[in-house]
Design a protein around this motif. Sequence first.
Motif, short mmCIF file in Angstrom:
data_model
loop_
_atom_site.label_atom_id
_atom_site.label_comp_id
_atom_site.label_asym_id
_atom_site.label_seq_id
_atom_site.Cartn_x
_atom_site.Cartn_y
_atom_site.Cartn_z
N SER A 50 -7.19 3.69 0.29
CA SER A 50 -6.37 4.38 1.70
C SER A 50 -7.55 6.52 1.80
N GLY A 62 -5.77 5.75 -3.90
CA GLY A 62 -5.98 4.15 -4.52
C GLY A 62 -7.26 3.98 -5.02
N ASN A 87 -9.26 2.27 10.52
CA ASN A 87 -9.35 1.23 8.80
C ASN A 87 -10.89 1.04 9.67
N TYR A 120 0.60 -1.29 -0.14
CA TYR A 120 -0.22 0.33 0.07
C TYR A 120 1.32 1.39 -0.31
N ASP A 121 1.86 0.74 0.90
CA ASP A 121 2.90 2.11 1.10
C ASP A 121 4.10 1.83 -0.09
N PRO A 166 -10.62 -2.07 -2.41
CA PRO A 166 -9.51 -1.47 -1.28
C PRO A 166 -9.15 -0.11 -1.34
N GLU A 200 0.36 5.34 12.33
CA GLU A 200 -0.78 4.56 11.60
C GLU A 200 -1.05 5.59 10.62
N LEU A 214 -12.47 -0.36 2.96
CA LEU A 214 -12.47 -1.46 2.10
C LEU A 214 -13.92 -1.37 1.66
N THR A 265 -14.53 -0.82 6.60
CA THR A 265 -15.00 -1.42 5.81
C THR A 265 -16.17 -1.45 5.50
N HIS A 275 -6.59 2.16 6.21
CA HIS A 275 -7.03 0.90 5.05
C HIS A 275 -9.07 1.06 4.55
N PHE A 311 -1.01 5.08 7.01
CA PHE A 311 -2.33 5.01 5.94
C PHE A 311 -3.52 4.08 6.76
#
Length: 879
Positions: A735, A694, A659, A220-221, A733, A748, A754, A661, A752, A750
């Motif tokens: 970011s 992304g 994060n 991802y990075d 996905p 943290e 989804l 979802t 994430h 990034f």
Amino acid sequence: MRPLADGYQLTLHLDAPAPLRASLPLLEVDGTPLGVAKQSPDRRTMTLVTTDPAVRTARDVRLVWSGDLGKEASKGRGITAAAGPTDAYWLKARRGPLLPADPGALGKYKVDTAEYNLGDEAVYLPGLKHRSELLGKVYTPRGAIGPRPLVVFLHGRHQNCYGDPADPNSLDKPWPCPKGMKPVPSYRGYDGPATALASNGYQVVSISANAINGWDGDAYDAGAQARAELILDHLALWQKWSTVGGGPFGTRFVGKVDLQNVGLMGHSRGGEGVARAAVLNADRGGLYGIRAVLPLAPTDFARATVPGVAMSVVLPYCDGDVSDLEGQQFYDDTRYSVTGDTAPRSTVTVLGADHNFFNTEWTPGQSVAPSNDDWAGDEKESPCGAKTPSRLTAKQQQAVGTAYIAGFFRLQLGHERQFLPQFDGSDARAESAGKAVVRVVSQAPLASREDLNHFDTALPAGAVSGKATATVCAGVTTTEVKAALPTCMTTDDWANAPHWTTAWFASKTPTTAVTKLKWSGSNGVVRVAVPAWKRDVRRFAALTFRAAPDPAGKPTTDLTVGVVDGLGRAAAVPVSTVSDALVRMPGANGNGLPKNLLRTVRIPLTSLKGVDLSDVRSVELRTDRVATGSAYVSDLSFSSPGLGLSAPAVLLPKVSASNVTVKEGNKGTHNVDFWVRLSRPSLRPVTVYAETNGELGESVSEVARRLVFKPGQVRQKVTVPITANTRDSYDLPFSLVLSAPHNALLNESFGHGLVLDDDPTPKLTLGNVKTVEKAGVVDFPVRLSAPSDKYITFSGVLKDGTAVIRKDYASVNDDATRPAVRAIDGYVEPGTTTGELQVKILDDKVKEPAETFSAVIGTVDGAVLKVPTTLTVTITDND
């Protein structure tokens, strides 16, 4: 290309694996780069999701690299460009005095070397989601007493394995090296600086990161977090080996390594890795005393900052990989990122140096594996061609690297002050660096400087007089990108604007703001008033600022710097007498040259005659030297060289993104909330930029915000709209990227996201076929119960019945020169409900009864079909 409900998925298949470069791989459509591509493990397939409709009519899709954008060389290498208007000057450019000691020289200790190897998959790296080797080369000062400072070297992204694989399909797993291939020993490529340091009493370890290079194409990075984790894993080994012993060395290093006095050097993507490692170590409480970081030709894809620790960024002017010298932004972004930061920092620009030759294992004629000169222009092209007088040979470049790497760590870890002039902006040089032209920009530690004006905000009313203007600018204007803020220059070549290049994972974060002076007469004055509490400057050594000529103006310009005291007495010094900062850097337009880099103007206070330095009232920039001109200025201060205080910034709050979802939904638009949190309340305001990044498509809206945490506030919400649809699709996905924090550390960074597709998978229906001999190619009925965003594929085999292959029928892919092809493949394109599955019917002149054969479908991807499914083809004779 295949359409999706929320955009387009663009896939490029390559005939050979893409090279392993530090720059990011991009997919370019008809000359326009659309974004960062994900790489398959074998590096033969590049995939990108985009909303740009240009892909529907694409005529040309190719792989390009982020460091090459705009370079004429990427479109027509082999054309010799004319020398730039100042190239002759730079061949004879001023050089500072020699240092009293040579940092590249060997010291009093003999150096012992050893290696340790705990296995190709010895440790799991969460940032990579794969296992990595723990392998390093150790350089030890023989007979040194007591704990020694530790310096860790990390190489960058380069070919990880070489040789011919026994099985080409084994390249799908790039690490460990497939059978028949060997690991490239990149970690052995820094013998010069490692030996120089060890011979002077420092412990050095150079570590291998081939696993990360093999797997980071989908990280991802781009692997920065994984590289940081790998460094800390090695430090954990040395913590054990230097206290209780064990491992391959027994008690050899017990009491011999000082883990509270650690320096990190990282080359290429390793430069971003060591920057991240310093911050990750602070995030984890500062277990190791990382006090000095040297990114060498580094990437900076996400606009990170490195507060608290001494930093020097080495920028090779002829870098052909990270051609935009984006590592400059480590300095720019960190220099005022934390109020009260006491660490010094600098940039070191080395003219004539490329990206690879700092590492002997990346240098032709020195490496065991294939290697190359990354500057790929014509060999006679000034100033970077291999056969031009301004270009350094590999050995000359390695000598420069040794001098500055060894000098930096001896200064910062060993407090060997004789090397201070090497990094304070006075351009003192090491004898071993030879003919190299090097320019250093330095920010003295806070205790050794008094800032007058950053020149990043508008000057107060009345500060500018005469025929002059002063405008704050940031970024560049290109034919593809129009910046929201006033821009500093116009270019189609991002590689020539290191201060203002776009970071691919943080493209909306504003770049460095400076003041652009423009004048049309000799009476222009920009006056910076000195507050009462800053007027006594006698304790400082120099007045300094950064400057560069406007590329739209003359190649050489000039200003006068005036210092005025309380009685109105003035001392005036022309910039050209103390610095070549206002001389354009070498190279003609093209190949990313000339670089537009701010450089140091350093005026010793001893040259300010006739003024009372205890009562300085103003500093002036006057246009009396050149009738018309334009230049950039930044960072005006009084300063003195100093070591400052450097240590892990453990007292800063840490900022992290959550994060998330979420289900896509079937109708309308709904919101998903990320939370950006501080680890604790701060007494000072904290700011950070947050933006989505992304494979966004149209399902995920683009969001970019500057977040401000007021004192006591610990969380902020970032809302991202999600657009629903009713078509089966892939999970998406993306970011939320945090960048350029102020008064905080990135933890943290990034978040994430989804988006889960929640639509039912459509059913696939295939039908039998009745046809006649003369039909030629015939189609099976192929139906999908609903349109899908996926590319539906299915396959099987052809089986004879009363009809015989190659007599009565054949695959559409049959080749008469080879054995009969029995495989059969079909598909349904995204957005449609009918697809294609074909077979050839062969005509003959024989009267015969109806014949049959079958197609047995055994696999399906993206749809529901009971397998195996047998389809029957009946052929009626037409004779």
